[in-house]
Design a protein around this motif. Structure first.
Motif, PDB file in Angstrom:
ATOM      1  N   ILE A 236       0.808  -1.217   0.000  1.00 39.53           N
ATOM      2  CA  ILE A 236       0.000   0.000   0.000  1.00 39.53           C
ATOM      3  C   ILE A 236       0.844   1.271   0.000  1.00 39.53           C
ATOM      4  CG2 ILE A 236      -1.944  -1.147   1.137  1.00 39.53           C
ATOM      5  CD1 ILE A 236      -1.075   0.121   3.753  1.00 39.53           C
ATOM      6  N   LYS A 237       2.163   1.134   0.122  1.00 38.56           N
ATOM      7  CA  LYS A 237       3.033   2.311   0.098  1.00 38.56           C
ATOM      8  C   LYS A 237       3.092   2.896  -1.311  1.00 38.56           C
ATOM      9  CE  LYS A 237       6.143   1.303   3.955  1.00 38.56           C
ATOM     10  NZ  LYS A 237       7.559   1.162   4.357  1.00 38.56           N
ATOM     11  N   SER A 238       3.023   4.218  -1.402  1.00 37.73           N
ATOM     12  CA  SER A 238       3.103   4.873  -2.714  1.00 37.73           C
ATOM     13  C   SER A 238       4.528   4.847  -3.249  1.00 37.73           C
ATOM     14  CB  SER A 238       2.611   6.321  -2.609  1.00 37.73           C
ATOM     15  OG  SER A 238       3.365   7.043  -1.636  1.00 37.73           O
ATOM     16  N   ARG A 239       5.494   4.853  -2.333  1.00 39.01           N
ATOM     17  CA  ARG A 239       6.900   4.777  -2.723  1.00 39.01           C
ATOM     18  C   ARG A 239       7.593   3.713  -1.892  1.00 39.01           C
ATOM     19  NH1 ARG A 239       9.270  10.949  -3.596  1.00 39.01           N
ATOM     20  NH2 ARG A 239       7.852  11.557  -5.289  1.00 39.01           N
ATOM     21  N   ARG A 240       8.449   2.952  -2.569  1.00 40.28           N
ATOM     22  CA  ARG A 240       9.166   1.880  -1.879  1.00 40.28           C
ATOM     23  C   ARG A 240      10.658   2.007  -2.156  1.00 40.28           C
ATOM     24  NH1 ARG A 240       5.401  -1.087  -5.185  1.00 40.28           N
ATOM     25  NH2 ARG A 240       3.378  -1.218  -4.111  1.00 40.28           N
TER      26      ARG A 240
END
Length: 402
Positions: free
Chosen positions: A55-59
């Motif tokens: 669910i993270k927009s950036r990894r």
């Protein structure tokens, strides 16, 4: 969609007290008992971890790698959850009154189908849990003759050729960086750069001391001698990971020496690079192209400098910890090649004995099968350690809230 899914997960993985010993979680056949509370805790953690990263927009790079690593496990777990959900629905349907015999028969047949598939999924889960995660990368492999004089040097050459053949068998990129030959055709030390998918994980397994037992080729009708050859495997950094300014290096070219034909001996193809700040020197003269030799030499230099950096950092953290080169890995005999008995014996967990030494030294299927077996065993032990870690953590959390 997240809340309903998590509700299903919690209902399927109800965690009990993790006071059972870790040995209760698995059998002697390298498989987990999925019903054990500690194992369920571990599986539930993987599902939640996957959701949190997803669910993270950036990894970051570590999260991307972790997501790829656990995705196959999560996919099987999600199918397992869906099957449990379907079985529960059938149970509810079966409780309804006024059902005719035909409907009851259909419910029973469908339940049997789901249960049979559940057994298959559990087998799939065992498989993916212990499947090693392979990455693309490169290593510098160094083969050095140890105890045994000329016989050790001869076997060092055979081992070096084994790894070159194996790299070609796996369709990896391989470049010979340096070879120091002995008087009778062996090598004192040789190094090669290998790059490809699975190289970092598979080739690190070759690091350590290889022992050979045979009658030396230099003796006729003599007794069996034992010689050793050390193999070191160093991770190969990219240019981005370790940038070397041009002002820090000195490059010399010269004519290559040794065998190789008229072309090699009459052109300035050999390259020597000196890293001025550290005095590290690397040579490469194995190829006919000066450009290629320079490229290989730079790759080797980056690897050696990275290794020195890691050694310095390690010594600051713990003076007694040593890097792979010169550490216990060199003292540990990981494998024995017994020529009179035509066998190769791997001494580490997950190994075994191969009764076809000649075929093994050709660098094909037999070495691949051995490495994969060692990797699976290592992955199995890693999973057990993670289960134990989660079990202890859960126990501490439960104790603090009680």
């Amino acid at each position: 969609m997240l809340l309903p899914k998590m509700t299903i997960i919690r209902s399927l993985f109800k965690i009990g007290r993790p006071s059972l010993l870790l040995r209760q979680c698995y059998s002697s056949e390298n498989s987990l008992k999925l019903s054990e509370p500690a194992v369920q805790k571990y599986l539930r953690h993987l599902l939640l971890e996957h959701e949190e990263i997803l669910i993270k927009s950036r990894r970051n790079d570590a999260e991307v790698k972790r997501l790829r690593e656990i995705k196959p496990v999560v996919q099987v777990l999600e199918e397992r959850i869906a099957l449990f959900d379907s079985i529960e629905n059938l149970k509810e349907l079966n409780k309804k009154e006024n059902q005719d015999d035909e409907m009851k028969k259909m419910v029973k047949e469908e339940a049997q189908i789901y249960l049979a598939r559940l057994k298959e999924v559990d087998n799939d889960l065992q498989s993916v849990l212990f499947q090693p995660y392979l990455t693309e990368g490169g290593i510098l492999l160094e083969v050095t003759a140890g105890a045994g004089g000329q016989e050790a040097m001869l076997f060092a050459r055979e081992l070096f050729e084994l790894y070159e053949a194996y790299a070609n068998f796996k369709e990896w990129e391989v470049n010979i960086a340096s070879i120091e030959k002995s008087d009778i055709g062996g090598i004192r030390k040789g190094s090669m750069l290998i790059k490809g998918i699975g190289v970092p994980e598979l080739m690190i397994l070759e690091a350590g001391v290889h022992r050979v037992q045979r009658i030396p080729a230099t003796e006729k009708g003599g007794r069996i001698h034992t010689s050793t050859v050390s193999v070191a495997v160093l991770p190969q950094p990219s240019e981005i990971e370790l940038d070397i300014p041009d002002r820090d290096i000195s490059i010399e070219t010269k004519r290559a020496s040794g065998a190789g034909g008229q072309h090699v001996n009459t052109t300035d193809s050999a390259v020597r690079i000196t890293h001025l700040p550290t005095g590290t020197v690397v040579d490469c003269q194995e190829g006919r192209s000066q450009i290629k030799n320079r490229e290989i030499a730079m790759q080797k230099l980056r690897t050696l400098l990275l290794q020195k950096q890691e050694e310095e950092q390690t010594s600051k953290i713990n003076a007694e910890r040593k890097s792979q080169v010169g550490s216990s890995n060199r003292n540990e005999k990981i494998r024995t090649y017994n020529y009179p008995q035509d066998r190769v014996t791997e001494h580490r967990p997950g190994g075994g004995t191969v009764h076809n030494l000649k075929a093994f030294m050709e660098g094909g299927d037999l070495l691949e099968e051995l490495q994969e077996s060692l990797l699976r065993e290592a992955r199995y032990q890693t999973v057990l350690s993670e289960i134990e870690e989660f079990s202890k953590k859960y126990g501490q959390e439960e104790a603090s809230t009680s």
